[in-house]
Design an enzyme around this catalytic site. Sequence first.
Site: not given
Ligand code: GUN
Length: 290
Positions: A54, A98, A121
């Site tokens: 990311k 995350q 998110d």
């Molecule tokens: N863990 C798995 N997928 C995601 C996501 O899209 N965002 C976040 N913050 N954590 C995740």
Amino acid sequence: MAAKILDGKEVAAVVRADVKRRVDALRESRGVQPGLAAILVGEDPASIVYVRNKRRACEKVGIRSWLFELPSATPEENLLNVIDELNAEPEVHGILVQLPLPDHIDTRHVIERIAPKKDVDGFHPENYGLLASGRPRFVPCTPLGIQRILEHYEIPTSGKHVVIVGRSNLVGKPLGLLLLQRGKYADATVTICHSRTANLGAITRTADILVAAVGRPKLVTRDMVQPGSVVIDVGINRVDGQLVGDVDFPSVSEIAAAITPVPGGVGPMTVAMLLHNTVVAAERSVAKGE
Ligand code: GUN
């Protein structure tokens, strides 16, 4: 006839190019650089890779990124304090914590602490509620990425039966809400199936668009798929060191009209839509003088 491959890498590149244009425009017109703060708690290897990807993606399009790495034993209160500081920091337009978090931390408390206007998110209940009530603000990245793939390949959804296998808060449920909206690449008839669904195969065989989002390798087999349908595979499973989806790709791709591969399907879209949501957050903060 073999299915058309829906190439998430290609669509993600189109999204990134759009984001980059918007990042450049914000810098040139307002002197503002969009910024995303990522918080990683603990050392889950998959999470480390996701967060690294990311941040790399941010750099490529000119989004500033910060990483806050906290030890797995971090008390919940300390994590909440970090979020409070980022909520108050004007240069941070998006905040990403995350998931999953260590067991001693209540994920709900954490998500609800993020300022809804920085919740790129789309997991905060306020943003969830706005999506459910037909006024989406931030839509979770994976559902948004799936809709973007359908749009890119001009796969109509209006009046189509979309069957989603998986009722998670991150993918299944918000995707159902998104495709239920009025509008283009929405207006679908949506069924959400899950682990307690009776006669799963009988339902999935009625799908014009079948989405598998449960995290079980080869859950969707050829006999569960209507010939000529579109199959979207959200699964990311590691089997014998290989990345595989929730769909038995070799057999299903023989009868589907179109299918997303794993890797290279939905995965790259999740990251691309995070960049999209971040530049949108920055644009909104500039427009409102926040
Ligand atoms: N863990 C798995 N997928 C995601 C996501 O899209 N965002 C976040 N913050 N954590 C995740």
